[in-house]
Design a protein around this motif. Structure first.
Motif, PDB file in Angstrom:
ATOM      1  N   ASP A 242       0.847  -1.192   0.000  1.00 41.76           N
ATOM      2  CA  ASP A 242       0.000   0.000   0.000  1.00 41.76           C
ATOM      3  C   ASP A 242       0.883   1.242   0.000  1.00 41.76           C
ATOM      4  O   ASP A 242       2.079   1.149  -0.298  1.00 41.76           O
ATOM      5  CB  ASP A 242      -0.988  -0.012   1.172  1.00 41.76           C
ATOM      6  N   SER A 243       0.312   2.389   0.336  1.00 39.81           N
ATOM      7  CA  SER A 243       1.060   3.645   0.276  1.00 39.81           C
ATOM      8  C   SER A 243       2.238   3.676   1.249  1.00 39.81           C
ATOM      9  O   SER A 243       3.155   4.469   1.092  1.00 39.81           O
ATOM     10  CB  SER A 243       0.129   4.822   0.553  1.00 39.81           C
ATOM     11  N   ASP A 244       2.219   2.812   2.247  1.00 38.52           N
ATOM     12  CA  ASP A 244       3.335   2.722   3.188  1.00 38.52           C
ATOM     13  C   ASP A 244       4.449   1.820   2.679  1.00 38.52           C
ATOM     14  O   ASP A 244       5.463   1.656   3.346  1.00 38.52           O
ATOM     15  CB  ASP A 244       2.850   2.196   4.542  1.00 38.52           C
ATOM     16  N   GLY A 245       4.253   1.204   1.515  1.00 37.29           N
ATOM     17  CA  GLY A 245       5.234   0.288   0.959  1.00 37.29           C
ATOM     18  C   GLY A 245       4.861  -1.146   1.274  1.00 37.29           C
ATOM     19  O   GLY A 245       3.818  -1.418   1.861  1.00 37.29           O
ATOM     20  N   PRO A 246       5.727  -2.090   0.911  1.00 38.81           N
ATOM     21  CA  PRO A 246       5.403  -3.504   1.150  1.00 38.81           C
ATOM     22  C   PRO A 246       5.573  -3.890   2.620  1.00 38.81           C
ATOM     23  O   PRO A 246       6.465  -3.395   3.307  1.00 38.81           O
ATOM     24  CB  PRO A 246       6.403  -4.256   0.275  1.00 38.81           C
ATOM     25  N   GLU A 247       4.685  -4.752   3.064  1.00 40.10           N
ATOM     26  CA  GLU A 247       4.777  -5.318   4.412  1.00 40.10           C
ATOM     27  C   GLU A 247       4.674  -6.838   4.276  1.00 40.10           C
ATOM     28  O   GLU A 247       3.629  -7.371   3.923  1.00 40.10           O
ATOM     29  CB  GLU A 247       3.655  -4.791   5.295  1.00 40.10           C
ATOM     30  N   THR A 248       5.776  -7.515   4.556  1.00 37.39           N
ATOM     31  CA  THR A 248       5.830  -8.964   4.416  1.00 37.39           C
ATOM     32  C   THR A 248       5.347  -9.633   5.698  1.00 37.39           C
ATOM     33  O   THR A 248       5.818  -9.308   6.785  1.00 37.39           O
ATOM     34  CB  THR A 248       7.268  -9.420   4.104  1.00 37.39           C
ATOM     35  N   ASP A 249       4.416 -10.536   5.545  1.00 41.96           N
ATOM     36  CA  ASP A 249       3.879 -11.292   6.683  1.00 41.96           C
ATOM     37  C   ASP A 249       4.865 -12.403   7.022  1.00 41.96           C
ATOM     38  O   ASP A 249       5.126 -13.288   6.213  1.00 41.96           O
ATOM     39  CB  ASP A 249       2.517 -11.869   6.290  1.00 41.96           C
ATOM     40  N   THR A 250       5.423 -12.356   8.224  1.00 41.35           N
ATOM     41  CA  THR A 250       6.393 -13.378   8.636  1.00 41.35           C
ATOM     42  C   THR A 250       5.779 -14.441   9.542  1.00 41.35           C
ATOM     43  O   THR A 250       6.396 -15.464   9.785  1.00 41.35           O
ATOM     44  CB  THR A 250       7.588 -12.730   9.367  1.00 41.35           C
ATOM     45  N   GLU A 251       4.562 -14.196  10.033  1.00 38.64           N
ATOM     46  CA  GLU A 251       3.918 -15.150  10.947  1.00 38.64           C
ATOM     47  C   GLU A 251       2.875 -16.016  10.262  1.00 38.64           C
ATOM     48  O   GLU A 251       2.744 -17.199  10.553  1.00 38.64           O
ATOM     49  CB  GLU A 251       3.274 -14.401  12.113  1.00 38.64           C
ATOM     50  N   GLY A 252       2.079 -15.433   9.399  1.00 35.42           N
ATOM     51  CA  GLY A 252       1.026 -16.167   8.724  1.00 35.42           C
ATOM     52  C   GLY A 252      -0.126 -16.514   9.657  1.00 35.42           C
ATOM     53  O   GLY A 252      -0.110 -16.188  10.841  1.00 35.42           O
ATOM     54  N   GLN A 253      -1.121 -17.187   9.079  1.00 37.23           N
ATOM     55  CA  GLN A 253      -2.290 -17.630   9.832  1.00 37.23           C
ATOM     56  C   GLN A 253      -2.627 -19.055   9.436  1.00 37.23           C
ATOM     57  O   GLN A 253      -2.553 -19.406   8.257  1.00 37.23           O
ATOM     58  CB  GLN A 253      -3.507 -16.751   9.523  1.00 37.23           C
ATOM     59  N   LEU A 254      -3.009 -19.843  10.398  1.00 38.29           N
ATOM     60  CA  LEU A 254      -3.476 -21.196  10.117  1.00 38.29           C
ATOM     61  C   LEU A 254      -4.955 -21.132   9.751  1.00 38.29           C
ATOM     62  O   LEU A 254      -5.776 -20.654  10.541  1.00 38.29           O
ATOM     63  CB  LEU A 254      -3.284 -22.100  11.333  1.00 38.29           C
ATOM     64  N   LEU A 255      -5.272 -21.593   8.554  1.00 36.73           N
ATOM     65  CA  LEU A 255      -6.649 -21.579   8.072  1.00 36.73           C
ATOM     66  C   LEU A 255      -6.995 -22.927   7.448  1.00 36.73           C
ATOM     67  O   LEU A 255      -6.099 -23.669   7.008  1.00 36.73           O
ATOM     68  CB  LEU A 255      -6.853 -20.455   7.062  1.00 36.73           C
ATOM     69  N   GLU A 256      -8.279 -23.203   7.383  1.00 34.78           N
ATOM     70  CA  GLU A 256      -8.744 -24.505   6.919  1.00 34.78           C
ATOM     71  C   GLU A 256      -8.550 -24.728   5.419  1.00 34.78           C
ATOM     72  O   GLU A 256      -8.182 -25.821   4.995  1.00 34.78           O
ATOM     73  CB  GLU A 256     -10.240 -24.685   7.249  1.00 34.78           C
ATOM     74  N   THR A 257      -8.829 -23.689   4.619  1.00 37.16           N
ATOM     75  CA  THR A 257      -8.821 -23.852   3.166  1.00 37.16           C
ATOM     76  C   THR A 257      -8.272 -22.609   2.479  1.00 37.16           C
ATOM     77  O   THR A 257      -8.277 -21.520   3.059  1.00 37.16           O
ATOM     78  CB  THR A 257     -10.261 -24.083   2.639  1.00 37.16           C
ATOM     79  N   PRO A 258      -7.851 -22.740   1.222  1.00 33.86           N
ATOM     80  CA  PRO A 258      -7.468 -21.553   0.448  1.00 33.86           C
ATOM     81  C   PRO A 258      -8.636 -20.569   0.304  1.00 33.86           C
ATOM     82  O   PRO A 258      -8.417 -19.361   0.284  1.00 33.86           O
ATOM     83  CB  PRO A 258      -7.054 -22.126  -0.909  1.00 33.86           C
ATOM     84  N   GLU A 259      -9.858 -21.064   0.228  1.00 34.30           N
ATOM     85  CA  GLU A 259     -11.014 -20.168   0.123  1.00 34.30           C
ATOM     86  C   GLU A 259     -11.150 -19.304   1.376  1.00 34.30           C
ATOM     87  O   GLU A 259     -11.478 -18.125   1.303  1.00 34.30           O
ATOM     88  CB  GLU A 259     -12.291 -20.968  -0.108  1.00 34.30           C
TER      89      GLU A 259
ATOM     90  N   ALA B 148      -8.643 -18.394   3.207  1.00 30.66           N
ATOM     91  CA  ALA B 148      -7.543 -17.431   3.079  1.00 30.66           C
ATOM     92  C   ALA B 148      -7.952 -16.289   2.146  1.00 30.66           C
ATOM     93  O   ALA B 148      -7.638 -15.124   2.409  1.00 30.66           O
ATOM     94  CB  ALA B 148      -6.286 -18.125   2.572  1.00 30.66           C
ATOM     95  N   ARG B 149      -8.660 -16.601   1.072  1.00 31.64           N
ATOM     96  CA  ARG B 149      -9.154 -15.571   0.146  1.00 31.64           C
ATOM     97  C   ARG B 149     -10.068 -14.610   0.887  1.00 31.64           C
ATOM     98  O   ARG B 149      -9.961 -13.388   0.751  1.00 31.64           O
ATOM     99  CB  ARG B 149      -9.897 -16.218  -1.014  1.00 31.64           C
ATOM    100  N   THR B 150     -10.985 -15.142   1.688  1.00 34.69           N
ATOM    101  CA  THR B 150     -11.903 -14.308   2.455  1.00 34.69           C
ATOM    102  C   THR B 150     -11.130 -13.389   3.406  1.00 34.69           C
ATOM    103  O   THR B 150     -11.455 -12.212   3.551  1.00 34.69           O
ATOM    104  CB  THR B 150     -12.893 -15.187   3.249  1.00 34.69           C
ATOM    105  N   GLU B 151     -10.100 -13.910   4.021  1.00 34.97           N
ATOM    106  CA  GLU B 151      -9.270 -13.116   4.926  1.00 34.97           C
ATOM    107  C   GLU B 151      -8.550 -12.006   4.167  1.00 34.97           C
ATOM    108  O   GLU B 151      -8.441 -10.879   4.652  1.00 34.97           O
ATOM    109  CB  GLU B 151      -8.270 -14.011   5.659  1.00 34.97           C
ATOM    110  N   ALA B 152      -8.036 -12.294   2.976  1.00 31.22           N
ATOM    111  CA  ALA B 152      -7.357 -11.281   2.163  1.00 31.22           C
ATOM    112  C   ALA B 152      -8.310 -10.134   1.827  1.00 31.22           C
ATOM    113  O   ALA B 152      -7.933  -8.956   1.896  1.00 31.22           O
ATOM    114  CB  ALA B 152      -6.805 -11.906   0.888  1.00 31.22           C
TER     115      ALA B 152
END
Length: 78
Positions: free
Chosen positions: A10-27, A29-33
């Motif tokens: 975003d306008s603050d530049g890139p922010e890399t997620d180093t922890e992640g989240q445990l989720l049941e499905t890719p779908e 994860a899409r909802t979370e995004a």
């Protein structure tokens, strides 16, 4: 469960997620995004007239599996 990483650009530049989240499905994860996009837009929009936000989802192997972007503009009519 699988770990998904949500990198934000975003306008603050890139922010890399180093922890992640445990989720049941890719779908799920899409909802979370999409939720992340909404939340960032809500926080940034009052201060600027143009904001572009991108969220990229990676898996444990650093393989990108999804990308969503949102561009919001606002301006007074003349």
């Amino acid at each position: 469960m699988q770990r998904f990483y949500f990198d934000v650009y975003d306008s603050d530049g890139p922010e890399t997620d180093t922890e992640g989240q445990l989720l049941e499905t890719p779908e799920r994860a899409r909802t979370e995004a999409l939720r992340i996009l909404h939340d960032i837009a809500h926080d940034e929009m009052p201060d600027v007239n143009l904001v572009t936000i991108t969220v990229k989802i990676r898996t444990d192997g650093d393989r990108q599996i999804f990308e969503a972007s949102l561009t919001l503009t606002s301006d007074w009519s003349r």
